[in-house]
Scaffold this motif. Structure first.
Motif, PDB file in Angstrom:
ATOM      1  N   ALA A   8     -14.842   5.219  -4.351  1.00  0.00           N
ATOM      2  CA  ALA A   8     -14.517   3.900  -4.876  1.00  0.00           C
ATOM      3  C   ALA A   8     -13.370   3.999  -5.876  1.00  0.00           C
ATOM      4  O   ALA A   8     -13.173   5.034  -6.507  1.00  0.00           O
ATOM      5  CB  ALA A   8     -15.738   3.284  -5.544  1.00  0.00           C
ATOM      6  N   LEU A   9     -12.621   2.914  -5.999  1.00  0.00           N
ATOM      7  CA  LEU A   9     -11.498   2.860  -6.927  1.00  0.00           C
ATOM      8  C   LEU A   9     -11.334   1.428  -7.407  1.00  0.00           C
ATOM      9  O   LEU A   9     -11.205   0.512  -6.590  1.00  0.00           O
ATOM     10  CB  LEU A   9     -10.207   3.323  -6.243  1.00  0.00           C
ATOM     11  N   SER A  10     -11.369   1.209  -8.710  1.00  0.00           N
ATOM     12  CA  SER A  10     -11.108  -0.113  -9.269  1.00  0.00           C
ATOM     13  C   SER A  10      -9.608  -0.236  -9.500  1.00  0.00           C
ATOM     14  O   SER A  10      -9.011   0.580 -10.197  1.00  0.00           O
ATOM     15  CB  SER A  10     -11.859  -0.285 -10.584  1.00  0.00           C
ATOM     16  N   ASP A  11      -8.995  -1.243  -8.893  1.00  0.00           N
ATOM     17  CA  ASP A  11      -7.550  -1.407  -8.963  1.00  0.00           C
ATOM     18  C   ASP A  11      -7.216  -2.890  -9.031  1.00  0.00           C
ATOM     19  O   ASP A  11      -7.614  -3.646  -8.153  1.00  0.00           O
ATOM     20  CB  ASP A  11      -6.910  -0.776  -7.723  1.00  0.00           C
ATOM     21  N   THR A  12      -6.537  -3.311 -10.104  1.00  0.00           N
ATOM     22  CA  THR A  12      -6.095  -4.704 -10.208  1.00  0.00           C
ATOM     23  C   THR A  12      -4.686  -4.750 -10.751  1.00  0.00           C
ATOM     24  O   THR A  12      -4.315  -3.952 -11.609  1.00  0.00           O
ATOM     25  CB  THR A  12      -7.001  -5.538 -11.139  1.00  0.00           C
ATOM     26  N   GLY A  13      -3.897  -5.637 -10.237  1.00  0.00           N
ATOM     27  CA  GLY A  13      -2.561  -5.876 -10.761  1.00  0.00           C
ATOM     28  C   GLY A  13      -1.524  -4.837 -10.413  1.00  0.00           C
ATOM     29  O   GLY A  13      -0.445  -4.826 -10.991  1.00  0.00           O
ATOM     30  N   THR A  14      -1.793  -3.950  -9.447  1.00  0.00           N
ATOM     31  CA  THR A  14      -0.823  -2.931  -9.081  1.00  0.00           C
ATOM     32  C   THR A  14       0.268  -3.544  -8.207  1.00  0.00           C
ATOM     33  O   THR A  14      -0.016  -4.290  -7.274  1.00  0.00           O
ATOM     34  CB  THR A  14      -1.507  -1.775  -8.325  1.00  0.00           C
ATOM     35  N   LEU A  15       1.526  -3.224  -8.533  1.00  0.00           N
ATOM     36  CA  LEU A  15       2.667  -3.701  -7.754  1.00  0.00           C
ATOM     37  C   LEU A  15       3.428  -2.520  -7.175  1.00  0.00           C
ATOM     38  O   LEU A  15       3.577  -1.491  -7.828  1.00  0.00           O
ATOM     39  CB  LEU A  15       3.622  -4.513  -8.623  1.00  0.00           C
ATOM     40  N   LEU A  16       3.915  -2.682  -5.970  1.00  0.00           N
ATOM     41  CA  LEU A  16       4.790  -1.701  -5.332  1.00  0.00           C
ATOM     42  C   LEU A  16       6.008  -2.452  -4.842  1.00  0.00           C
ATOM     43  O   LEU A  16       5.896  -3.335  -3.979  1.00  0.00           O
ATOM     44  CB  LEU A  16       4.075  -1.007  -4.169  1.00  0.00           C
ATOM     45  N   ALA A  20       2.158  -7.127  -4.513  1.00  0.00           N
ATOM     46  CA  ALA A  20       0.802  -6.721  -4.896  1.00  0.00           C
ATOM     47  C   ALA A  20       0.215  -5.780  -3.849  1.00  0.00           C
ATOM     48  O   ALA A  20       0.377  -6.004  -2.648  1.00  0.00           O
ATOM     49  CB  ALA A  20      -0.084  -7.947  -5.041  1.00  0.00           C
ATOM     50  N   VAL A  21      -0.408  -4.709  -4.298  1.00  0.00           N
ATOM     51  CA  VAL A  21      -1.098  -3.774  -3.412  1.00  0.00           C
ATOM     52  C   VAL A  21      -2.448  -3.421  -4.029  1.00  0.00           C
ATOM     53  O   VAL A  21      -2.627  -3.501  -5.231  1.00  0.00           O
ATOM     54  CB  VAL A  21      -0.300  -2.466  -3.164  1.00  0.00           C
ATOM     55  N   ASN A  22      -3.375  -3.030  -3.205  1.00  0.00           N
ATOM     56  CA  ASN A  22      -4.659  -2.534  -3.678  1.00  0.00           C
ATOM     57  C   ASN A  22      -4.773  -1.103  -3.191  1.00  0.00           C
ATOM     58  O   ASN A  22      -5.043  -0.842  -2.021  1.00  0.00           O
ATOM     59  CB  ASN A  22      -5.812  -3.390  -3.147  1.00  0.00           C
ATOM     60  N   SER A  26      -6.240   0.388   0.588  1.00  0.00           N
ATOM     61  CA  SER A  26      -5.291   1.026   1.504  1.00  0.00           C
ATOM     62  C   SER A  26      -5.678   2.472   1.806  1.00  0.00           C
ATOM     63  O   SER A  26      -5.264   3.041   2.804  1.00  0.00           O
ATOM     64  CB  SER A  26      -3.863   0.967   0.946  1.00  0.00           C
ATOM     65  N   ALA A  27      -6.522   3.064   0.942  1.00  0.00           N
ATOM     66  CA  ALA A  27      -7.002   4.431   1.164  1.00  0.00           C
ATOM     67  C   ALA A  27      -8.422   4.450   1.739  1.00  0.00           C
ATOM     68  O   ALA A  27      -9.033   5.497   1.851  1.00  0.00           O
ATOM     69  CB  ALA A  27      -6.967   5.207  -0.147  1.00  0.00           C
ATOM     70  N   GLY A  28      -8.962   3.254   2.084  1.00  0.00           N
ATOM     71  CA  GLY A  28     -10.294   3.176   2.653  1.00  0.00           C
ATOM     72  C   GLY A  28     -11.416   3.320   1.641  1.00  0.00           C
ATOM     73  O   GLY A  28     -12.545   3.636   1.997  1.00  0.00           O
ATOM     74  N   LEU A  29     -11.115   3.075   0.359  1.00  0.00           N
ATOM     75  CA  LEU A  29     -12.119   3.204  -0.699  1.00  0.00           C
ATOM     76  C   LEU A  29     -12.742   1.846  -1.023  1.00  0.00           C
ATOM     77  O   LEU A  29     -12.098   0.817  -0.892  1.00  0.00           O
ATOM     78  CB  LEU A  29     -11.488   3.783  -1.964  1.00  0.00           C
ATOM     79  N   SER A  30     -13.970   1.844  -1.476  1.00  0.00           N
ATOM     80  CA  SER A  30     -14.655   0.637  -1.910  1.00  0.00           C
ATOM     81  C   SER A  30     -14.086   0.194  -3.257  1.00  0.00           C
ATOM     82  O   SER A  30     -13.717   1.021  -4.082  1.00  0.00           O
ATOM     83  CB  SER A  30     -16.149   0.919  -2.047  1.00  0.00           C
TER      84      SER A  30
END
Length: 62
Positions: A8-16, A20-22, A26-30
């Motif tokens: 699992a990975l908590s991810d908010t507000g990431t930009l590429l 916006a990306v999560n 994208s890595a198949g994580l919850s």
């Protein structure tokens, strides 16, 4: 390189490139990590980092 093997990975507000990306999905994580990460302070916009570092870093600034 270390591989921790998490699921699992908590991810908010990431930009590429401004989009916006999560990173987790994208890595198949919850996205459900079972707790809510918190920050002790705000994260500055990248455009203001140089001015903040210049004004707050150096001798006598602690």
């Amino acid at each position: 390189m270390t591989v921790f093997g998490g699921t699992a990975l908590s991810d908010t507000g990431t930009l590429l490139n401004g989009q916006a990306v999560n990173a987790g999905s994208s890595a198949g994580l919850s996205s459900s990590v079972g707790w809510k990460p918190s920050l002790n302070d705000k994260i500055s916009p990248s455009a203001s980092v140089k001015a903040e570092v210049t004004s707050q870093a150096g001798s006598g600034k602690l």
